[in-house]
Design an enzyme around this catalytic site. Structure first.
Site: not given
Ligand SMILES: NC(=O)c1ccc[n+]([C@@H]2O[C@H](COP(=O)([O-])OP(=O)(O)OC[C@H]3O[C@@H](n4cnc5c(N)ncnc54)[C@H](OP(=O)(O)O)[C@@H]3O)[C@@H](O)[C@H]2O)c1
Length: 246
Positions: A14, A62-63, A89, A141, A154, A156, A158, A187
């Site tokens: 997702r 779990d990663v 990711n 990030s 977070y 720290a 990133k 995002i």
């Molecule tokens: N959205 C933003 O604005 C933004 C901004 C900067 C950076 N980022 C970075 O971009 C990446 C993706 O973000 P997103 O917004 O797409 O997040 P998200 O919608 O919350 O999706 C996170 C995904 O990571 C998986 N996940 C989380 N913890 C995990 C773990 N311990 N083991 C295995 N899988 C795990 C989740 O699995 P489940 O589906 O099973 O829960 C999910 O598929 C992240 O690293 C985030 O920090 C996002």
């Protein structure tokens, strides 16, 4: 652009990870998507992405547990015979002001975001070194570039990802492996859905392009970094943030 390539994408079912997986599949790559708990979403994503005609496989784990990375890399090798691309990711937030942030809030985020990325980097690079080729893309990030209130944990994690990216790029460059990071701004995903419209409007005001980003904005950058067009780029962090950090 990625015909015949294989990729591991953590958190690929997702949000940003799913968009990256979709872009990779559309461009001919087989993918192994790792996720933690959301089985229903995982099955839905796999069915959706399979329509592009490449292989879409799932792995639950779990990663933050080093065994998951070992299992994922072994599975990808078994299924596809190689690992061309790794996208680190998966990530979480536990936002709290410093005064309220517990040791657990801090270590949970570091364990998933930084340790998890290290475990996958370590396992995938072993295979890539033997192949003498590979592409590693780590999700950082803007919080890791310039900090953010209520995100000490977070930020720290990133910022750590950026340091890890540069060091790994220096170690692995002569083995034909590039290592880069993407630092998304704001995002629209489940991660940011918890914010109020008011908070979102305030953030949008600080974004030069005047809008929040879409997962596809990040996916296009990941596709570029994974493609031959980016073969002379390594150790870089690309901010994909509509001008938020400049
Ligand atoms: N959205 C933003 O604005 C933004 C901004 C900067 C950076 N980022 C970075 O971009 C990446 C993706 O973000 P997103 O917004 O797409 O997040 P998200 O919608 O919350 O999706 C996170 C995904 O990571 C998986 N996940 C989380 N913890 C995990 C773990 N311990 N083991 C295995 N899988 C795990 C989740 O699995 P489940 O589906 O099973 O829960 C999910 O598929 C992240 O690293 C985030 O920090 C996002």
């Amino acid at each position: 652009m990625l015909q015949g390539k294989s990729a591991i994408i953590t958190g690929g079912v997702r949000g940003i990870g799913k968009a990256i997986a979709a872009e990779f599949c559309k461009n001919g790559a087989d993918v192994l998507l790792c996720y933690r708990s959301n089985d229903e979403q995982a099955q839905k994503t796999a069915a959706e992405l399979s329509q592009h005609g490449t292989r879409v496989e799932l792995l639950k784990g779990d990663v933050a547990d080093p065994k998951t990375a070992k299992e994922a890399v072994a599975r990808a090798k078994d299924l596809f015979g190689k690992v061309d691309i790794l996208v680190n990711n998966a990530g979480i937030t536990r936002d709290k002001l410093l005064m309220r942030m517990s040791a657990e809030d801090f270590t949970d985020v570091i364990s998933a975001n930084l340790n998890g990325s290290f475990y996958f980097l370590s396992e995938a690079s072993k295979v890539m070194i033997k192949q003498r080729s590979g592409r590693i893309i780590n999700l950082s990030s803007v919080a890791g570039v310039k900090g953010n209130p209520a995100q000490v944990n977070y930020s720290a994690s990133k910022a750590g990802v950026i340091g890890m990216t540069m060091s790994a790029a220096k170690e692995l460059g002569r083995r034909g492996i590039t290592v880069n990071a993407i630092a998304p701004g704001f995002i629209d995903t489940d991660m940011t859905a918890v914010m109020t419209d008011d908070q979102k409007a305030k953030i949008a005001e600080a974004i030069s392009l005047g809008r929040t980003g879409k997962p596809e904005d990040i996916a296009k950058t990941a596709l570029f970094l994974a493609s031959d067009s980016a073969s002379y780029i390594t150790g870089q962090t690309i901010c994909v943030d509509g001008g938020l950090t400049m």
